[in-house]
Design a protein around this motif. Structure first.
Motif, short mmCIF file in Angstrom:
data_model
loop_
_atom_site.label_atom_id
_atom_site.label_comp_id
_atom_site.label_asym_id
_atom_site.label_seq_id
_atom_site.Cartn_x
_atom_site.Cartn_y
_atom_site.Cartn_z
N LYS A 110 37.84 68.33 70.64
CA LYS A 110 38.33 69.34 71.57
C LYS A 110 37.26 69.63 72.61
O LYS A 110 36.08 69.39 72.40
CB LYS A 110 38.66 70.64 70.82
N GLN A 113 34.43 75.44 73.40
CA GLN A 113 34.81 76.83 73.63
C GLN A 113 33.60 77.69 73.94
O GLN A 113 33.73 78.86 74.28
CB GLN A 113 35.51 77.40 72.40
N HIS A 189 34.57 76.85 85.12
CA HIS A 189 35.73 77.75 85.25
C HIS A 189 37.02 76.96 85.38
O HIS A 189 38.06 77.35 84.86
CB HIS A 189 35.53 78.65 86.47
N SER A 192 37.87 75.97 81.76
CA SER A 192 38.26 77.09 80.90
C SER A 192 37.78 78.40 81.51
O SER A 192 36.58 78.57 81.77
CB SER A 192 37.69 76.93 79.50
N GLN A 193 38.71 79.33 81.69
CA GLN A 193 38.35 80.65 82.20
C GLN A 193 37.86 81.57 81.08
O GLN A 193 37.27 82.61 81.34
CB GLN A 193 39.56 81.29 82.89
N ASP A 194 38.12 81.17 79.82
CA ASP A 194 37.79 82.02 78.67
C ASP A 194 36.56 81.55 77.91
O ASP A 194 36.22 82.11 76.87
CB ASP A 194 38.98 82.06 77.70
N ILE A 195 35.90 80.51 78.40
CA ILE A 195 34.76 79.95 77.67
C ILE A 195 33.64 80.98 77.55
O ILE A 195 33.45 81.83 78.43
CB ILE A 195 34.26 78.68 78.37
#
Length: 364
Positions: A110, A113, A189, A192-195
């Motif tokens: 994956k 994160q 970004h 992933s905006q939530d990383i």
């Protein structure tokens, strides 16, 4: 002519009694049918018994299914990872597991994160190695440099670099250059905006000297630190574009990241406290990542020779382990006047960084 013997003295021929022959054939057929029936009945009983035994005996897979009282449910750690299978650091074989809700857990590659994005010579390698003790973290050991050097290879290539992980495990990597590379915040970004982002910061003067110490270990013929640190020795003008000094302008780099990510998604680790209190800093990082505090002070001891914390039980070993000889090595000696001029130079930059960070790191 001889007289014929009496009728009752003649030998009996089978044809002479067809009824008796038919009776014998009937008995033989009946016995054969009975034997076949018994064989069939016994075979059915054996098969039924084997089936019942198989149904009563739990399979190996059933034994790996965590129930509602599974003690690691809060930590989302699978039995496979604790047993050293896929999901445990250092393993290379895919495995499957499922939780009590029936969701299938499949090891797969994956996108990360979480990222350790900097800074160089701040303690990023130590932080990564300490975090890898956590069973819910799957971290890439090498620095992939995707967002600063290999972005053109695409996200599929980047994903292929990651270690396989089970559901609930956090995939992460560290590349210190990300923090100071201009294009990196926007690229991260876009993925992933939530990383979650982690930055290890250290007194910029000490960090610069450590950086230079590493440089001369590889290229011993470069000019002295004092020569490279100044544009003009007479006026004392600092060369802030020299890489070892430019990296220490934390506020300038942090500003770019805050343009793309909220402050809550960026966690700052004190490089000094990572040495003096590794368990304390690791506890904060585990909280930031939403993980149970598994890596604690029981995992560390202080090596007085290196002046650096070491692992009591590193990954895949029962023996104590310290980071390589490049960590905790003696810095080159720098003229105290040069050190003071650098402290004066960084002071306003540090104050601005403290305001962004919401904390004072105590650098003089």
């Amino acid at each position: 002519m001889a007289a014929s013997p009496p009728q009752h003295l003649l030998p009996h021929h089978p044809r002479a009694d067809p009824r008796r022959l038919s009776h014998r054939l009937t008995i033989a057929s009946s016995l054969s049918l009975l034997c076949c029936s018994l064989v069939y009945l016994l075979s059915g009983l054996c098969a039924s018994e084997l089936t019942d035994r198989n149904e009563l005996r739990p399979s190996t897979r059933d034994l790996l299914v965590p129930g509602p009282d599974w003690p690691y449910g809060r930590n989302r750690t699978s039995l496979v990872s604790l047993a050293g299978g896929e999901g445990a650091p250092g393993s290379g074989q895919p495995a499957q597991d499922s939780n009590s809700s029936g969701r299938e857990w499949t090891a797969s590659r994956k996108l990360p994160q979480a990222l350790i994005i900097g800074v160089k010579k701040g303690g990023t390698r130590a932080l990564l190695e300490f975090l890898r003790l956590h069973p819910d973290i799957r971290a890439l050991g090498s620095e992939p440099h995707f967002f600063d050097r290999h972005y053109a290879r695409g996200l599929d290539w980047y994903r292929s670099m990651m270690p396989k992980a089970l559901g609930g495990q956090i995939v992460m990597e560290k590349t210190p250059r990300y923090f100071v590379t201009v294009d990196t915040p926007a690229r991260v970004h876009a993925m992933s905006q939530d990383i979650k982002l982690i930055v290890v910061v250290r007194d910029p003067v000490t960090r610069a000297i450590s950086d230079y110490t590493q440089i001369i270990s590889k290229t011993p013929d470069i000019p002295p630190f004092e020569t490279l640190a100044f544009k003009n020795h007479t006026t004392g003008q600092i060369d802030s574009l020299w890489s070892p000094l430019w990296i220490g302008l934390y506020a300038q780099h942090m500003e770019r990241w805050l343009a793309w990510f909220p402050r809550a998604q960026i966690h700052l680790v004190s490089g000094e406290r990572l040495i003096s209190d590794p368990a304390g800093e690791l506890g904060k990082v585990q909280d930031f990542l939403g993980l149970q505090r598994i890596v604690t002070d029981k995992h560390f001891y202080f090596n007085k020779t290196k002046g650096f914390p070491c692992l009591k039980k590193p990954e895949g070993s029962s023996k104590p382990h310290c980071l390589g000889k490049t960590k905790g090595r003696t810095h080159v000696s720098i003229d105290p006047e040069v050190v003071q001029k650098l402290r004066d130079f960084y002071r306003p930059h540090n104050q601005r960084f403290y305001q962004m960070a919401g904390q004072d790191f105590g650098w003089q």
